[in-house]
Design an enzyme around this catalytic site. Sequence first.
Site, PDB file in Angstrom:
ATOM      1  N   ARG A   7     -13.958  18.155   8.949  1.00 38.02           N
ATOM      2  CA  ARG A   7     -13.959  19.114  10.058  1.00 38.02           C
ATOM      3  C   ARG A   7     -12.648  18.969  10.843  1.00 38.02           C
ATOM      4  NH1 ARG A   7     -19.089  16.944   9.974  1.00 38.02           N
ATOM      5  NH2 ARG A   7     -18.606  15.491  11.660  1.00 38.02           N
ATOM      6  N   LYS A  38     -25.495  -4.214  -1.346  1.00 36.02           N
ATOM      7  CA  LYS A  38     -24.754  -5.395  -0.893  1.00 36.02           C
ATOM      8  C   LYS A  38     -25.091  -6.618  -1.744  1.00 36.02           C
ATOM      9  CE  LYS A  38     -24.613  -3.506   3.772  1.00 36.02           C
ATOM     10  NZ  LYS A  38     -25.176  -3.539   5.144  1.00 36.02           N
ATOM     11  N   GLY A  83     -21.466  -1.154  12.846  1.00 28.02           N
ATOM     12  CA  GLY A  83     -20.836  -0.608  14.042  1.00 28.02           C
ATOM     13  C   GLY A  83     -19.368  -0.314  13.785  1.00 28.02           C
TER      14      GLY A  83
END
Length: 432
Positions: free
Chosen positions: A48, A206, A305
């Site tokens: 975008r 993982k 995060g």
Amino acid sequence: MRTRPLKVALLGCGVVGSEVARIMTTHADDLAARIGAPVELAGVAVRRPDKVREGIPVELITTDATALVKRGDIDVIVEVIGGVEPARTLITTAFEHGASVVSANKALLAQDGANLYAAAQEHGQDLYYEAAVAGAIPLIRPLRESLAGDKINRVMGIVNGTTNFILDKMDTSGAGYSEALDEATALGYAEADPTADVEGFDAAAKAAILAGIAFHTRVRLDDVYREGMTEVTAADFASAKQMGCTIKLLAICERAADGESVTARVHPAMIPLSHPLASVREAYNAVFVEADAAGQLMFYGPGAGGAPTASAVLGDLVAVCRNKLNEANGPGESAYTQLPVSPMGDVVTRYHISLDVADKPGVLAQVATVFAEHGVSIDTVRQHGRQDGDGEASLVVVTHRAHDAALSGTVEALRKLDTVRGVASIMRVEGE
């Protein structure tokens, strides 16, 4: 210091990518000093282009990721778009055009890491991916570099912050699964669709990466046994507390006792409160490593995060840029052992089985006979009647270590007993 900058292109500019760009800008002088040359953000591929991206010049924004990786003047590509395609094609194209790659893409690495390594080697480039597992926690590099001279026997850890937050809330507050998930969603720890986390898909990817590095063998996502945590109940936590345990969703990678095979699995498990992983709270991650010479090591910290993951990406970026300056490469794939990955049925561990049974004499003897017939040794048994007086009782059996296949056969036989009304829960017991 070399004055010509090393050029870096960024694929993706979401939560992680925007943090990578910010740190590259705000810490530019420090990064240049550590690398030995300045680094320049030379392009950012996004979906975008009209979205405002603070601190990124608009002329760097492009929607043509393929053209960006084909430029030929790019030294390092940072891939943080995720998913298998177009990431796989973009990464291999980057190698072909002389760029090394730093990736955070656990799904792609778990599914097709061997081919990516081969492409990097063919074109003399680096593939680094510290951010793919456990966010900011330094884990990949210690496993494939610091412990390269040791023999790793087991890697066991909490590698998904969302699931750990949910299970921690169930443990500490007595909340049910749905309530704890709602809280995780409200706080931004869980996605609108949490399936990848709570069903163990994220942790399984993982685990595949960790097992491959730890045991120097190829382990793909399809090799990893996966079991989600949506069926864990408050009653399971109550039983765990009676045993001096708590419950965590664990990724476990093990070398067989004879050294001839490995296993990789993800599932909820009870672990003793004395184990270091039991104290990992909220959305934190931790990985416990057992090696011959080094002994027991634990790596702990924020596992997700924007800023923590960007920290891992930037660490890889510094290492790759140094290699570029020295015309050298970091470690590639190490799969020389070619060990087979054993099925879940070969795994040996302890089990906690909760049964609903008829409250009458002889039931315990029948249940014990079934365990004995399948070669599963019982460690402890707890039985108590229901207060509602409905003629049923709860029977909890904790086994000694047994093969998963033997335990599965035992449970199948128990379901056929007239005195067994149902199997309330089955959970593995790890960390002992």
